[in-house]
Design a protein around this motif. Structure first.
Motif, PDB file in Angstrom:
ATOM      1  N   LYS A   2      -7.385 -12.358   8.638  1.00  0.00           N
ATOM      2  CA  LYS A   2      -6.956 -10.991   8.890  1.00  0.00           C
ATOM      3  C   LYS A   2      -7.735 -10.025   7.996  1.00  0.00           C
ATOM      4  N   LYS A   3      -7.866  -8.775   8.469  1.00  0.00           N
ATOM      5  CA  LYS A   3      -8.617  -7.763   7.716  1.00  0.00           C
ATOM      6  C   LYS A   3      -7.978  -7.511   6.353  1.00  0.00           C
ATOM      7  N   ALA A   4      -6.646  -7.499   6.293  1.00  0.00           N
ATOM      8  CA  ALA A   4      -5.961  -7.285   5.015  1.00  0.00           C
ATOM      9  C   ALA A   4      -6.352  -8.373   4.011  1.00  0.00           C
ATOM     10  N   ASP A   5      -6.510  -9.624   4.480  1.00  0.00           N
ATOM     11  CA  ASP A   5      -6.917 -10.708   3.584  1.00  0.00           C
ATOM     12  C   ASP A   5      -8.346 -10.490   3.082  1.00  0.00           C
ATOM     13  N   TYR A  33      -8.057   0.030  10.541  1.00  0.00           N
ATOM     14  CA  TYR A  33      -7.961  -0.748   9.301  1.00  0.00           C
ATOM     15  C   TYR A  33      -7.142  -0.035   8.223  1.00  0.00           C
ATOM     16  N   LYS A  35      -4.050   0.708   8.158  1.00  0.00           N
ATOM     17  CA  LYS A  35      -2.774   0.015   7.922  1.00  0.00           C
ATOM     18  C   LYS A  35      -2.957  -1.212   7.034  1.00  0.00           C
ATOM     19  N   ASP A  36      -4.116  -1.879   7.166  1.00  0.00           N
ATOM     20  CA  ASP A  36      -4.383  -3.068   6.352  1.00  0.00           C
ATOM     21  C   ASP A  36      -4.603  -2.705   4.886  1.00  0.00           C
ATOM     22  N   GLN A  39      -1.320  -1.402   3.357  1.00  0.00           N
ATOM     23  CA  GLN A  39      -0.401  -2.512   3.080  1.00  0.00           C
ATOM     24  C   GLN A  39      -0.674  -3.093   1.690  1.00  0.00           C
TER      25      GLN A  39
END
Length: 173
Positions: A2-5, A33, A35-36, A39
């Motif tokens: 995932k982009k957040a990772d 992105y 939101k990522d 977060q």
């Protein structure tokens, strides 16, 4: 992955302004992105959270409208924040976005409480003064109250940055 990772891996190591600028540019090209990265501002690791807020602060300079829907959450995060760097960046995000109508009394009280608080960093003090002015400038009674507070401040006890901010805001009033 995932982009957040992916973002977390980048933010979890010592980082430079150049790296932050790269993330900002990537998110500007792909706004989904946001939101990522947002977060990650609540990440359990303080350095990751702080660096994610730094990215958001830079994004708020370019796209303040992206953060308007998050205003109340950002204010609440600021009220609860204990990390000096994160407080300054959250204040900067709020300063970059348009003032809500009616103004946030919680945010105004925060500014009044922290603008001359000796335990606060110079950045938080100066941004609190500037934010208080931004919140008060369309409210004559509040603007008078701010002017009185600033005029009665013993400026000699503060840093050059705070003194300059005091002087500049008093000129604007």
């Amino acid at each position: 992955m995932k982009k957040a990772d992916e973002f977390r891996k980048v933010l979890d190591v010592p980082i430079s302004k150049l790296s932050i600028d790269g993330l900002v540019q990537e998110i500007c090209l792909c706004p989904e992105y946001l939101k990522d990265i947002y977060q990650l501002t609540s990440d359990g690791k303080q350095t990751v959270s702080w660096r994610a807020i730094w990215v958001c602060e830079k994004l708020s300079e370019k796209h303040p409208d992206w953060f308007v829907p998050m205003r109340e959450e950002i204010i609440q995060r600021l009220l609860d924040c204990k990390h000096d760097g994160s407080k300054r960046l959250l204040m900067s995000i709020l300063y970059n976005i348009p003032v809500a109508s009616p103004i946030s009394i919680e945010l105004l009280n925060y500014c009044f409480d922290h603008m001359l608080a000796p335990q606060e960093s110079i950045g938080v003090q100066a941004l609190s003064i500037r934010m208080a002015y931004k919140l008060c400038k369309n409210e004559p009674e509040l603007l008078q109250e701010l002017r009185l507070i600033l005029e009665n401040t013993e400026a000699d006890f503060y840093s050059t940055g705070v003194k300059t901010t005091l002087r500049n805001i008093l000129k604007k009033i």
